[in-house]
Design a protein around this motif. Structure first.
Motif, mmCIF file in Angstrom:
data_model
loop_
_atom_site.group_PDB
_atom_site.id
_atom_site.type_symbol
_atom_site.label_atom_id
_atom_site.label_comp_id
_atom_site.label_asym_id
_atom_site.label_seq_id
_atom_site.Cartn_x
_atom_site.Cartn_y
_atom_site.Cartn_z
ATOM 1 N N ALA A 1 -39.918 -21.415 -10.807
ATOM 2 C CA ALA A 1 -39.270 -20.854 -11.996
ATOM 3 C C ALA A 1 -37.760 -21.038 -11.999
ATOM 4 O O ALA A 1 -37.063 -20.435 -12.813
ATOM 5 C CB ALA A 1 -39.610 -19.370 -12.118
ATOM 6 N N GLN B 1 -41.619 -20.501 -15.202
ATOM 7 C CA GLN B 1 -40.924 -20.004 -16.384
ATOM 8 C C GLN B 1 -41.931 -19.863 -17.522
ATOM 9 O O GLN B 1 -42.829 -20.691 -17.680
ATOM 10 C CB GLN B 1 -39.811 -20.975 -16.793
ATOM 11 C CG GLN B 1 -38.704 -21.119 -15.767
ATOM 12 C CD GLN B 1 -37.679 -22.164 -16.168
ATOM 13 O OE1 GLN B 1 -37.702 -22.678 -17.283
ATOM 14 N NE2 GLN B 1 -36.777 -22.484 -15.255
ATOM 15 N N LYS B 2 -41.753 -18.822 -18.314
ATOM 16 C CA LYS B 2 -42.684 -18.546 -19.403
ATOM 17 C C LYS B 2 -42.833 -19.742 -20.328
ATOM 18 O O LYS B 2 -43.937 -20.094 -20.752
ATOM 19 C CB LYS B 2 -42.207 -17.327 -20.195
ATOM 20 C CG LYS B 2 -43.183 -16.836 -21.243
ATOM 21 C CD LYS B 2 -42.673 -15.560 -21.897
ATOM 22 C CE LYS B 2 -43.679 -15.043 -22.924
ATOM 23 N NZ LYS B 2 -43.185 -13.774 -23.556
ATOM 24 N N LEU C 1 -45.212 -22.673 -19.009
ATOM 25 C CA LEU C 1 -46.593 -22.394 -18.633
ATOM 26 C C LEU C 1 -47.600 -23.328 -19.296
ATOM 27 O O LEU C 1 -48.462 -23.913 -18.621
ATOM 28 C CB LEU C 1 -46.934 -20.937 -18.952
ATOM 29 C CG LEU C 1 -48.346 -20.477 -18.583
ATOM 30 C CD1 LEU C 1 -48.645 -20.724 -17.118
ATOM 31 C CD2 LEU C 1 -48.527 -19.000 -18.926
ATOM 32 N N HIS D 1 -44.916 -14.920 -14.217
ATOM 33 C CA HIS D 1 -43.625 -15.357 -14.732
ATOM 34 C C HIS D 1 -42.511 -15.082 -13.726
ATOM 35 O O HIS D 1 -42.563 -14.095 -12.977
ATOM 36 C CB HIS D 1 -43.316 -14.652 -16.050
ATOM 37 C CG HIS D 1 -44.225 -15.054 -17.162
ATOM 38 N ND1 HIS D 1 -44.616 -14.210 -18.170
ATOM 39 C CD2 HIS D 1 -44.852 -16.239 -17.417
ATOM 40 C CE1 HIS D 1 -45.421 -14.838 -19.005
ATOM 41 N NE2 HIS D 1 -45.589 -16.068 -18.565
ATOM 42 N N SER E 1 -38.484 -13.232 -8.590
ATOM 43 C CA SER E 1 -39.663 -14.085 -8.769
ATOM 44 C C SER E 1 -40.678 -13.835 -7.662
ATOM 45 O O SER E 1 -41.886 -13.749 -7.907
ATOM 46 C CB SER E 1 -39.251 -15.570 -8.772
ATOM 47 O OG SER E 1 -38.532 -15.891 -9.943
#
Length: 232
Positions: free
Chosen positions: A12, A56-57, A60, A82, A90
């Motif tokens: 992320a 990271q959102k 995805l 996330h 994270s």
């Protein structure tokens, strides 16, 4: 203790230093994305119960599409969570998804380090059963200086300076305790071993490998491409 472990695979981070719009872990190294070099090892390892993939959102759906092309499905071992604003957050998000937080083991690895190998996983897993906290590191090749305001504040003694790598592995309960203590103290560290150290718990160091570098800059990516070309 169980003879299995869980993985928190960190993907992320930003790619600012690489200078790409796309997350660096999703860049293609030959015929597959950077993250899959590590991910595939864990998917194939029968001792690995679960891979908690921290992304990271906004990445995805693209990662799921890449996995469909690679595996024809999203492997059952993978649980997506996330990422947070810092590495530490994270990892915390990943810890919340553990299946076995009391008597299990958790391995933490940077998805941007593609050249992890099974030998490293084996060495880590055998050692953590005795030591409870184990990291990989390599001796520094260059002299390290502490610099403030563009002036040298301190020169560190190179023979005792080691550069930390992942994977790192811990008793799950120990790493959870370390994160809880850091939250209470409002402390944000650089990596997981540092949080365990703060609890005055010994952290065993295994010597890592030069090729187990983290892809951070465009030069790193070019070196990674050269390594993949040479080994295929």
């Amino acid at each position: 203790m169980k003879e299995t472990y869980e993985v928190i695979l960190l993907g992320a981070g930003s790619s600012l230093r690489l200078g790409t719009l796309e997350n660096k872990i999703m860049l293609m190294l030959r015929d597959r994305p950077v993250y899959d070099y590590a991910l595939n090892l864990f998917i194939e390892d029968e001792r690995c119960e679960q891979v908690i993939f921290v992304v990271q959102k906004e990445d995805l759906e693209n990662i799921k599409n890449q996995l469909l092309k690679l595996y024809n499905l999203v492997p059952k071992k993978i649980t997506f969570v996330h990422g947070g604003t810092e590495r530490q957050y994270s990892v915390e998000n990943g810890l919340k998804a553990l299946n076995n937080s009391e008597d299990g083991y958790v391995l933490v690895h940077d998805a941007a380090r593609p050249f992890i190998d099974k030998e490293m996983i084996n060495e880590l897993f055998q050692t953590v059963k005795l030591e409870k906290a184990v990291i990989f590191a390599i001796p520094a090749k260059d002299t390290i200086k502490v610099v403030r305001n563009n002036e040298v504040h301190q020169t560190l003694h190179r023979p005792v300076i080691w550069q930390v790598q992942t994977p790192q592995m811990f008793r799950s309960k120990l790493l959870l305790q370390a994160h809880r203590q850091a939250a209470v103290d409002e402390f944000v560290g650089n990596e997981e071993g540092e949080l365990v150290e703060r609890m005055n718990h010994p952290v065993k160091v295994l010597e890592g490998k030069d090729k187990n570098f983290k892809i951070t800059t465009s030069t790193d990516f070019m070196i990674a491409e050269a390594i993949v070309e040479q080994t295929n």
